[in-house]
Motif scaffolding. Sequence first.
Motif, PDB file in Angstrom:
ATOM      1  N   ALA A  54      28.730  45.057  30.432  1.00  0.00           N
ATOM      2  CA  ALA A  54      28.993  44.034  31.446  1.00  0.00           C
ATOM      3  C   ALA A  54      30.456  44.047  31.873  1.00  0.00           C
ATOM      4  O   ALA A  54      30.772  43.909  33.059  1.00  0.00           O
ATOM      5  N   LEU A  55      31.346  44.237  30.914  1.00  0.00           N
ATOM      6  CA  LEU A  55      32.774  44.310  31.235  1.00  0.00           C
ATOM      7  C   LEU A  55      33.082  45.551  32.067  1.00  0.00           C
ATOM      8  O   LEU A  55      33.865  45.491  33.020  1.00  0.00           O
TER       9      LEU A  55
ATOM     10  N   GLN B   3      34.644  46.631  36.373  1.00  0.00           N
ATOM     11  CA  GLN B   3      35.711  47.594  36.663  1.00  0.00           C
ATOM     12  C   GLN B   3      35.213  48.814  37.422  1.00  0.00           C
ATOM     13  O   GLN B   3      36.002  49.547  38.005  1.00  0.00           O
ATOM     14  N   HIS B   4      33.893  49.043  37.399  1.00  0.00           N
ATOM     15  CA  HIS B   4      33.322  50.219  38.056  1.00  0.00           C
ATOM     16  C   HIS B   4      32.207  49.771  39.009  1.00  0.00           C
ATOM     17  O   HIS B   4      31.203  49.219  38.565  1.00  0.00           O
ATOM     18  N   ASP B   5      32.385  50.027  40.282  1.00  0.00           N
ATOM     19  CA  ASP B   5      31.414  49.568  41.284  1.00  0.00           C
ATOM     20  C   ASP B   5      30.044  50.221  41.135  1.00  0.00           C
ATOM     21  O   ASP B   5      29.030  49.658  41.555  1.00  0.00           O
ATOM     22  N   GLU B   6      30.004  51.422  40.537  1.00  0.00           N
ATOM     23  CA  GLU B   6      28.719  52.116  40.417  1.00  0.00           C
ATOM     24  C   GLU B   6      27.812  51.491  39.355  1.00  0.00           C
ATOM     25  O   GLU B   6      26.618  51.793  39.301  1.00  0.00           O
ATOM     26  N   LEU B   7      28.368  50.636  38.496  1.00  0.00           N
ATOM     27  CA  LEU B   7      27.569  49.947  37.480  1.00  0.00           C
ATOM     28  C   LEU B   7      27.165  48.574  38.009  1.00  0.00           C
ATOM     29  O   LEU B   7      28.015  47.782  38.396  1.00  0.00           O
ATOM     30  N   SER B   8      25.876  48.290  38.007  1.00  0.00           N
ATOM     31  CA  SER B   8      25.378  47.029  38.533  1.00  0.00           C
ATOM     32  C   SER B   8      25.115  46.026  37.403  1.00  0.00           C
ATOM     33  O   SER B   8      24.359  46.324  36.466  1.00  0.00           O
TER      34      SER B   8
ATOM     35  N   ILE C   5      28.984  58.548  30.105  1.00  0.00           N
ATOM     36  CA  ILE C   5      27.625  58.807  30.587  1.00  0.00           C
ATOM     37  C   ILE C   5      27.413  58.156  31.955  1.00  0.00           C
ATOM     38  O   ILE C   5      28.088  57.179  32.290  1.00  0.00           O
ATOM     39  N   PRO C   6      26.484  58.684  32.758  1.00  0.00           N
ATOM     40  CA  PRO C   6      26.234  58.110  34.096  1.00  0.00           C
ATOM     41  C   PRO C   6      25.592  56.726  34.008  1.00  0.00           C
ATOM     42  O   PRO C   6      25.034  56.349  32.970  1.00  0.00           O
ATOM     43  N   PRO C   7      25.666  55.956  35.100  1.00  0.00           N
ATOM     44  CA  PRO C   7      25.155  54.571  35.099  1.00  0.00           C
ATOM     45  C   PRO C   7      23.717  54.433  34.613  1.00  0.00           C
ATOM     46  O   PRO C   7      23.405  53.506  33.856  1.00  0.00           O
TER      47      PRO C   7
ATOM     48  N   HIS D 242      30.886  39.743  33.227  1.00  0.00           N
ATOM     49  CA  HIS D 242      31.219  40.468  34.464  1.00  0.00           C
ATOM     50  C   HIS D 242      32.246  39.691  35.288  1.00  0.00           C
ATOM     51  O   HIS D 242      33.285  40.238  35.683  1.00  0.00           O
ATOM     52  N   TYR D 243      31.976  38.422  35.550  1.00  0.00           N
ATOM     53  CA  TYR D 243      32.880  37.642  36.395  1.00  0.00           C
ATOM     54  C   TYR D 243      34.187  37.312  35.685  1.00  0.00           C
ATOM     55  O   TYR D 243      35.246  37.236  36.320  1.00  0.00           O
TER      56      TYR D 243
END
Length: 212
Positions: free
Chosen positions: A42-43, A47-52, A10-12, A161-162
Motif C-alpha cells: 500500500a505504501l 509512490q508508484h503510479d503503476e501500482l493500484s 517484481i511487476p505490479p 496509501h493516502y
Amino acid sequence: MSVEQLLETIPPLLVYLVVGLVIGVESVGVPLPGEIVLVTAALMSSQHDELSPLWIAVAATGGAVVGDSVGYAIGRRGGPRLFDWAGRRFPKHFGQAHVGKAREFFGRHGAWAVFFGRFVALLRILAGPLAGSMRMAYPKFLAANAGGGVVWAAGTTYAVHYLGVVAETWLKRFSWIGLVVAVGAGIGVALLVRWKLNRDVAGDGVREEGAS
C-alpha cells in the motif's frame, strides 16, 4: 532481502498475487507477515503510479476470505488434533495459552470474533481453523469473514496509501523549506561576518587616526 526490496523487483501483477497469496496462507493458519506485506504494498502504491491501491485491496480481501475458508475447513476436519500438532510446531503462535484465550474470545463473541479477529495478528491466524473446530455455521462464518476481510484490507490499504501521499508531499515541502532555511542562514552568517569585519576595520581606522 526485505519485503519492500522483494516487491520492488517484481511487476505490479505479481505484487497483487504476492499480497493475496501471503495473506491467504496466513489466514489458513500459517504464521506469515501478511499485514507487513499489505502495508508495504500500500505504501509503494503511494509512490508508484503503476501500482493500484484498489487492486491491492482486492487481492488482500480475496486472500483473506479464501484463506480463512480453507482454514475453517481444515479446523472443522482436524479439530483438537490440529491445534495439538500446531502447538508443538509453532508454540509461539499456537501454544495452549494462546489458543485457550482465542477460544474463550470466540465463545463469548461468536461471529463478531471472526470479524474483529481480522484486525488482531494472533486471531487473524487462528480465526478460520478455530471457527471450524468449534463448529460455527459456515454461512455465519463466511459473512463475518468477508465483512472483516473487506474492512481490514480496504481500510488498511487506503489509509496507508493516502498517508504515504501526504507524507511524501510534506517531505518534499520540508526539503524546500530546509533548503530555503539553509540558504538564508548561510547568507545571514555571511552578512554578519562582513558587518563584523567592516566594524573591526572601521575601529582600527579610528584608532590609527587617534594615534596620529
